[in-house]
Design a protein around this motif. Structure first.
Motif, PDB file in Angstrom:
ATOM      1  N   ASN A   1     -17.553  18.846  -6.400  1.00  0.00           N
ATOM      2  CA  ASN A   1     -18.417  18.306  -5.362  1.00  0.00           C
ATOM      3  C   ASN A   1     -17.676  17.034  -4.747  1.00  0.00           C
ATOM      4  O   ASN A   1     -17.831  15.973  -4.936  1.00  0.00           O
ATOM      5  N   ILE A   2     -16.785  17.705  -3.732  1.00  0.00           N
ATOM      6  CA  ILE A   2     -16.199  16.325  -2.968  1.00  0.00           C
ATOM      7  C   ILE A   2     -17.187  15.775  -2.190  1.00  0.00           C
ATOM      8  O   ILE A   2     -16.852  14.354  -2.114  1.00  0.00           O
ATOM      9  N   LYS A   3     -18.156  16.091  -1.636  1.00  0.00           N
ATOM     10  CA  LYS A   3     -19.153  15.253  -1.084  1.00  0.00           C
ATOM     11  C   LYS A   3     -19.830  14.398  -1.967  1.00  0.00           C
ATOM     12  O   LYS A   3     -19.986  13.092  -1.748  1.00  0.00           O
ATOM     13  N   MET A   4     -19.960  14.428  -3.403  1.00  0.00           N
ATOM     14  CA  MET A   4     -20.325  13.635  -4.219  1.00  0.00           C
ATOM     15  C   MET A   4     -19.449  12.619  -4.582  1.00  0.00           C
ATOM     16  O   MET A   4     -19.519  11.503  -4.488  1.00  0.00           O
ATOM     17  N   LEU A   5     -18.390  12.996  -4.801  1.00  0.00           N
ATOM     18  CA  LEU A   5     -17.001  12.016  -4.765  1.00  0.00           C
ATOM     19  C   LEU A   5     -17.046  11.219  -3.966  1.00  0.00           C
ATOM     20  O   LEU A   5     -16.595   9.768  -3.889  1.00  0.00           O
ATOM     21  N   HIS A   6     -17.072  11.657  -2.519  1.00  0.00           N
ATOM     22  CA  HIS A   6     -17.193  10.812  -1.441  1.00  0.00           C
ATOM     23  C   HIS A   6     -17.917   9.870  -1.647  1.00  0.00           C
ATOM     24  O   HIS A   6     -17.668   8.493  -1.235  1.00  0.00           O
TER      25      HIS A   6
ATOM     26  N   LEU B   1     -10.275  15.676   3.899  1.00  0.00           N
ATOM     27  CA  LEU B   1     -10.714  17.032   3.118  1.00  0.00           C
ATOM     28  C   LEU B   1     -11.962  17.595   3.647  1.00  0.00           C
ATOM     29  O   LEU B   1     -12.220  18.913   3.754  1.00  0.00           O
ATOM     30  N   LEU B   2     -13.111  16.652   3.844  1.00  0.00           N
ATOM     31  CA  LEU B   2     -14.466  17.170   4.161  1.00  0.00           C
ATOM     32  C   LEU B   2     -14.325  17.892   5.562  1.00  0.00           C
ATOM     33  O   LEU B   2     -15.174  18.700   5.728  1.00  0.00           O
ATOM     34  N   LYS B   3     -13.439  17.189   6.421  1.00  0.00           N
ATOM     35  CA  LYS B   3     -13.458  17.771   7.775  1.00  0.00           C
ATOM     36  C   LYS B   3     -12.783  19.175   7.904  1.00  0.00           C
ATOM     37  O   LYS B   3     -13.091  19.913   8.742  1.00  0.00           O
ATOM     38  N   GLN B   4     -12.056  19.535   6.757  1.00  0.00           N
ATOM     39  CA  GLN B   4     -11.430  20.619   6.612  1.00  0.00           C
ATOM     40  C   GLN B   4     -12.163  21.568   5.987  1.00  0.00           C
ATOM     41  O   GLN B   4     -11.732  22.780   5.636  1.00  0.00           O
TER      42      GLN B   4
ATOM     43  N   GLY C   1      -8.664   9.994   2.401  1.00  0.00           N
ATOM     44  CA  GLY C   1      -8.170  11.497   2.144  1.00  0.00           C
ATOM     45  C   GLY C   1      -9.446  12.362   2.087  1.00  0.00           C
ATOM     46  O   GLY C   1      -9.445  13.603   2.554  1.00  0.00           O
ATOM     47  N   LEU C   2     -10.344  12.145   1.246  1.00  0.00           N
ATOM     48  CA  LEU C   2     -11.819  12.784   1.375  1.00  0.00           C
ATOM     49  C   LEU C   2     -12.424  13.009   2.528  1.00  0.00           C
ATOM     50  O   LEU C   2     -12.691  14.303   2.727  1.00  0.00           O
TER      51      LEU C   2
ATOM     52  N   GLU D   1       4.662  -3.222   6.643  1.00  0.00           N
ATOM     53  CA  GLU D   1       5.429  -2.599   5.425  1.00  0.00           C
ATOM     54  C   GLU D   1       4.385  -1.633   5.039  1.00  0.00           C
ATOM     55  O   GLU D   1       3.271  -2.150   4.623  1.00  0.00           O
ATOM     56  N   ILE D   2       4.884  -0.262   4.231  1.00  0.00           N
ATOM     57  CA  ILE D   2       4.190   0.566   3.665  1.00  0.00           C
ATOM     58  C   ILE D   2       4.166  -0.006   2.189  1.00  0.00           C
ATOM     59  O   ILE D   2       5.149  -0.257   1.651  1.00  0.00           O
ATOM     60  N   VAL D   3       3.004  -0.257   1.548  1.00  0.00           N
ATOM     61  CA  VAL D   3       2.873  -0.596   0.208  1.00  0.00           C
ATOM     62  C   VAL D   3       1.977   0.333  -0.693  1.00  0.00           C
ATOM     63  O   VAL D   3       1.930   0.149  -1.954  1.00  0.00           O
ATOM     64  N   GLY D   4       1.695   1.376  -0.205  1.00  0.00           N
ATOM     65  CA  GLY D   4       0.948   2.481  -1.073  1.00  0.00           C
ATOM     66  C   GLY D   4       0.767   3.733  -0.089  1.00  0.00           C
ATOM     67  O   GLY D   4       0.684   3.638   1.308  1.00  0.00           O
ATOM     68  N   PHE D   5       0.487   4.861  -0.435  1.00  0.00           N
ATOM     69  CA  PHE D   5       0.164   6.081   0.223  1.00  0.00           C
ATOM     70  C   PHE D   5      -0.601   6.954  -1.032  1.00  0.00           C
ATOM     71  O   PHE D   5      -0.701   6.728  -2.043  1.00  0.00           O
ATOM     72  N   ALA D   6      -1.297   7.869  -0.164  1.00  0.00           N
ATOM     73  CA  ALA D   6      -1.867   9.078  -0.869  1.00  0.00           C
ATOM     74  C   ALA D   6      -1.798  10.105  -0.205  1.00  0.00           C
ATOM     75  O   ALA D   6      -1.632  10.411   1.075  1.00  0.00           O
ATOM     76  N   SER D   7      -1.545  11.264  -0.772  1.00  0.00           N
ATOM     77  CA  SER D   7      -1.044  12.565  -0.311  1.00  0.00           C
ATOM     78  C   SER D   7      -2.099  13.801  -0.578  1.00  0.00           C
ATOM     79  O   SER D   7      -2.370  13.807  -1.935  1.00  0.00           O
ATOM     80  N   PHE D   8      -2.890  14.581   0.007  1.00  0.00           N
ATOM     81  CA  PHE D   8      -3.675  15.716  -0.213  1.00  0.00           C
ATOM     82  C   PHE D   8      -3.257  16.783   0.260  1.00  0.00           C
ATOM     83  O   PHE D   8      -2.483  17.215   1.183  1.00  0.00           O
ATOM     84  N   GLY D   9      -3.905  18.074  -0.139  1.00  0.00           N
ATOM     85  CA  GLY D   9      -3.861  19.231   0.464  1.00  0.00           C
ATOM     86  C   GLY D   9      -4.476  20.443  -0.260  1.00  0.00           C
ATOM     87  O   GLY D   9      -5.622  20.315  -1.166  1.00  0.00           O
TER      88      GLY D   9
END
Length: 181
Positions: A169-174, A118-121, A114-115, A71-79
């Protein structure tokens, strides 16, 4: 309780819609009008998630947390950042986790997945909007964003303050997210 994080597929639309509705009803109780929360229906959300998961799965990834029963109990959506008003190219659209699964670091694990996508993109900065009265705001604040702005949103005829946070800085957040896990 073992929970796995994976990229969502179109087959997950129904499970994501259930979590979306139920977590709104749990999270926003006492904040958003109870009549509005009671009016939310999984069947209304399902087509929106099917569309999102089929049209933009590569550029706007969704990740799910799945329990041992499947069962899905959580999700995260990015873009892509939607407004164009901030110095961010990426956006965390939502993280929702059912109340009984909160406190298990699923938010961090979903964020990390998600990070990495996003980093791959080649995204560099990320924005998130959160209702000022939402206790989950502390989750984002623990990751040391900068406050980027505020706006008033209308939900079911009532006005609510929403706060935008940005990580330049997504790299730092990662890296911070890895350390918190």
């Amino acid at each position: 309780m073992k929970v796995q994080i994976r990229k969502a597929t179109i087959e997950d639309a129904s499970g994501i819609a259930k979590v979306h509705v139920r977590s709104w009803q749990e999270t926003y109780q006492g904040i958003v009008s109870q009549d509005y929360l009671d009016s939310l229906k999984v069947d209304d959300r399902k087509p929106l998630w099917k569309k999102s998961l089929s049209e933009s799965a590569d550029t706007s990834p969704v990740f799910v947390a799945v329990n041992s029963e499947g069962e899905i109990v959580g999700f995260a959506s990015f873009g892509k950042e939607r407004s164009g008003n901030f110095d961010a190219d990426g956006e965390l659209y939502a993280i929702y986790i059912l109340k009984e699964y909160q406190g298990m670091k699923l938010g961090m694990k979903l964020l990390l997945a998600g990070l990495e996508d996003l980093l791959k993109q080649d995204y560099e900065a990320m924005l998130v909007w959160v209702l000022a009265d939402n206790e989950s705001r502390k989750f984002y604040e623990s990751l040391q964003p900068q406050k980027a702005g505020e706006e008033v949103v209308n939900i079911a005829g009532k006005k609510y303050l929403e706060v935008a946070y940005i990580w330049k800085n997504i790299k730092m957040l990662h890296q911070t997210t890895i350390e918190k896990l």
